[in-house]
Design a protein around this motif. Structure first.
Motif, PDB file in Angstrom:
ATOM      1  N   ASP A  27       0.806  -1.223   0.000  1.00 44.82           N
ATOM      2  CA  ASP A  27       0.000   0.000   0.000  1.00 44.82           C
ATOM      3  C   ASP A  27       0.840   1.274   0.000  1.00 44.82           C
ATOM      4  OD1 ASP A  27      -2.481  -1.389   0.127  1.00 44.82           O
ATOM      5  OD2 ASP A  27      -2.074  -1.792   2.246  1.00 44.82           O
ATOM      6  N   ARG A  61       3.901   3.229  -2.060  1.00 47.75           N
ATOM      7  CA  ARG A  61       4.687   3.182  -3.288  1.00 47.75           C
ATOM      8  C   ARG A  61       5.363   4.524  -3.557  1.00 47.75           C
ATOM      9  NH1 ARG A  61       0.677  -0.292  -7.317  1.00 47.75           N
ATOM     10  NH2 ARG A  61       0.194  -1.929  -5.789  1.00 47.75           N
ATOM     11  N   THR A 118      -1.106   3.903 -14.155  1.00 45.72           N
ATOM     12  CA  THR A 118      -1.008   2.768 -13.232  1.00 45.72           C
ATOM     13  C   THR A 118      -1.452   3.186 -11.836  1.00 45.72           C
ATOM     14  OG1 THR A 118       0.819   1.809 -14.508  1.00 45.72           O
ATOM     15  CG2 THR A 118       0.569   1.076 -12.226  1.00 45.72           C
ATOM     16  N   LYS A 164      -5.313   3.474 -11.666  1.00 45.34           N
ATOM     17  CA  LYS A 164      -5.986   2.177 -11.542  1.00 45.34           C
ATOM     18  C   LYS A 164      -5.891   1.654 -10.120  1.00 45.34           C
ATOM     19  CE  LYS A 164      -5.167   0.770 -16.357  1.00 45.34           C
ATOM     20  NZ  LYS A 164      -4.432  -0.169 -17.234  1.00 45.34           N
ATOM     21  N   ASP A 165      -4.714   1.818  -9.515  1.00 49.44           N
ATOM     22  CA  ASP A 165      -4.484   1.263  -8.183  1.00 49.44           C
ATOM     23  C   ASP A 165      -5.248   2.031  -7.112  1.00 49.44           C
ATOM     24  OD1 ASP A 165      -2.775  -0.848  -6.845  1.00 49.44           O
ATOM     25  OD2 ASP A 165      -2.221   0.915  -5.663  1.00 49.44           O
ATOM     26  N   TYR A 217      -8.698   0.806  -5.757  1.00 47.42           N
ATOM     27  CA  TYR A 217      -8.849  -0.365  -4.874  1.00 47.42           C
ATOM     28  C   TYR A 217      -8.643   0.017  -3.409  1.00 47.42           C
ATOM     29  CZ  TYR A 217      -8.367  -3.009  -9.215  1.00 47.42           C
ATOM     30  OH  TYR A 217      -8.531  -3.500 -10.487  1.00 47.42           O
ATOM     31  N   TYR A 276      -4.647  -3.008   0.682  1.00 44.29           N
ATOM     32  CA  TYR A 276      -4.529  -4.462   0.762  1.00 44.29           C
ATOM     33  C   TYR A 276      -4.397  -4.934   2.207  1.00 44.29           C
ATOM     34  CZ  TYR A 276      -3.856  -4.333  -4.283  1.00 44.29           C
ATOM     35  OH  TYR A 276      -4.027  -4.131  -5.617  1.00 44.29           O
ATOM     36  N   LYS A 296      -3.509   3.860   1.651  1.00 48.05           N
ATOM     37  CA  LYS A 296      -2.537   3.797   0.574  1.00 48.05           C
ATOM     38  C   LYS A 296      -1.821   5.145   0.470  1.00 48.05           C
ATOM     39  CE  LYS A 296      -4.501   0.318  -2.491  1.00 48.05           C
ATOM     40  NZ  LYS A 296      -4.852   0.011  -3.901  1.00 48.05           N
ATOM     41  N   TYR A 352       0.997   7.198  -1.986  1.00 44.65           N
ATOM     42  CA  TYR A 352       1.791   7.256  -3.208  1.00 44.65           C
ATOM     43  C   TYR A 352       2.668   8.512  -3.145  1.00 44.65           C
ATOM     44  CZ  TYR A 352      -2.008   4.175  -4.716  1.00 44.65           C
ATOM     45  OH  TYR A 352      -2.939   3.172  -4.803  1.00 44.65           O
ATOM     46  N   SER A 396      -6.781   6.861   0.116  1.00 43.20           N
ATOM     47  CA  SER A 396      -5.487   7.070  -0.521  1.00 43.20           C
ATOM     48  C   SER A 396      -4.952   8.471  -0.250  1.00 43.20           C
ATOM     49  CB  SER A 396      -5.586   6.851  -2.036  1.00 43.20           C
ATOM     50  OG  SER A 396      -5.961   5.522  -2.329  1.00 43.20           O
TER      51      SER A 396
END
Length: 335
Positions: free
Chosen positions: A76, A78, A94, A97-98, A101, A104, A109, A111, A138
């Motif tokens: 989660d 990145r 990319t 898209k992530d 969700y 996990y 999440k 980024y 996120s």
């Protein structure tokens, strides 16, 4: 705790910890500040704090989540870095898209877009769509040393967190205390790194002193009344061979000329970075006028800017060396 590893950014850390405590995490942050001041490290530590299983507003460095983030394999968390010179639209697609969700295994999440100023225009526009329709689970963190290279619309959709330079004097003391450098060498490294701990820690003191020795030899050649430009081309070729270190060589030149200006103005001696070779500096300073020293500084600074704009490396260095020689030769001509 993890945030304690970040030096000199107490205000930025306080903003982030207050956001965690009050459960007011925005969908996007913009971490802005000079290179090497801890922006990317703070982004990682913030991701750890948000997903830590033991602590509320920091990370424990012990739980499974913290260990995975440290190892770079948490699903989660990145870091998106430039591929080549740019962050490309495929990387942002990319991410898009992530983002759709659920996490996990973590709470949120995260980024981190490192060097976000390298976003290609189409990638920045794609990112803008994600910022306009954020996911509650996120967080996107943009990290940049050049905030104004970003689209204003991207900036306006992020909460800005400023990161400050550590400061030359404070960093000098730290290098002496923790890295056991002699005070004069520590001051030189701190000055060349412009008070940035990240840049200072990446420097090898022995290599930096060797580069300064090369620069001093170059300056002796330039100031000797040189007429044969082939010698300048040879120096340019030697620098091109070290192209990954060109900016450091230019910084050494800039600091040398800045020190000369301080001596000529009879300024504060504590500001002189090359204090361990003060006699050689004085000898160089008395041979030039204040305006000539300023002209030399400006020529090197312009070269630094041109190279950052991807100018031809060898040609730009050759032009700089010829221009510097002309200033030195004018000094000799008008004596």
């Amino acid at each position: 705790m993890a945030f304690a590893q970040i030096l000199g950014q107490e205000n930025a850390i306080a903003v982030l910890q207050n956001a965690i405590r009050h459960h007011r995490i925005p969908h996007a942050y913009l971490f802005a500040g000079d290179e090497g001041v801890g922006k990317k490290l703070t982004a990682v530590m913030f991701a750890k704090a948000l997903n830590c299983r033991e602590c509320e507003d920091d990370s424990c460095d012990r739980c499974v989540s913290c260990h995975k983030i440290d190892a770079g394999n948490h699903p989660d968390v990145r870091i998106i870095a430039p591929e080549g010179q740019f962050i490309k639209i495929d990387q942002i697609r990319t991410l898009q898209k992530d983002v759709g969700y659920k996490p996990y295994e973590g709470k949120r999440k995260v980024y981190t877009l490192d060097h976000a100023d390298t976003l290609r225009p189409e990638a920045a526009n794609a990112l803008l769509k994600t910022l306009e329709e954020p996911s509650a689970d996120s967080l996107i963190i943009l990290v940049t040393a050049n905030v104004y290279a970003l689209l204003p619309t991207v900036i306006s959709r992020c909460q800005l967190v400023r990161f400050i330079s550590f400061g030359v004097q404070k960093l000098t003391a730290l290098l002496v205390q923790e890295h056991h450098l002699p005070p004069e060498q520590a001051h030189l490294i701190a000055s060349l790194s412009e008070g940035s701990p990240g840049r200072a820690y990446a420097m090898d003191t022995t290599e930096t002193l060797a580069k300064r020795e090369f620069v001093e030899q170059l300056l002796k050649t330039l100031s000797s009344g040189l007429r044969d430009v082939r010698i300048l081309f040879t120096y340019a070729e030697q620098l091109v061979e070290k192209k990954t270190e060109i900016q450091e060589f230019l910084d050494i030149l800039l600091v040398w000329y800045r020190d000369m200006s301080i001596l000529q103005a009879q300024g504060d001696p504590s500001l002189i970075a090359n204090s361990d070779v003060i006699d050689r500096l004085k000898q160089a300073a008395v041979q030039l006028s204040v305006s000539q020293t300023r002209r030399l500084f400006d020529l090197v600074y312009q070269t630094k800017l041109d190279l950052l704009r991807n100018a031809n490396l060898q040609l730009t260095l050759e032009v700089m060396l010829i221009s510097l020689t002309e200033v030195y030769n004018d000094r000799i001509r008008w004596r």
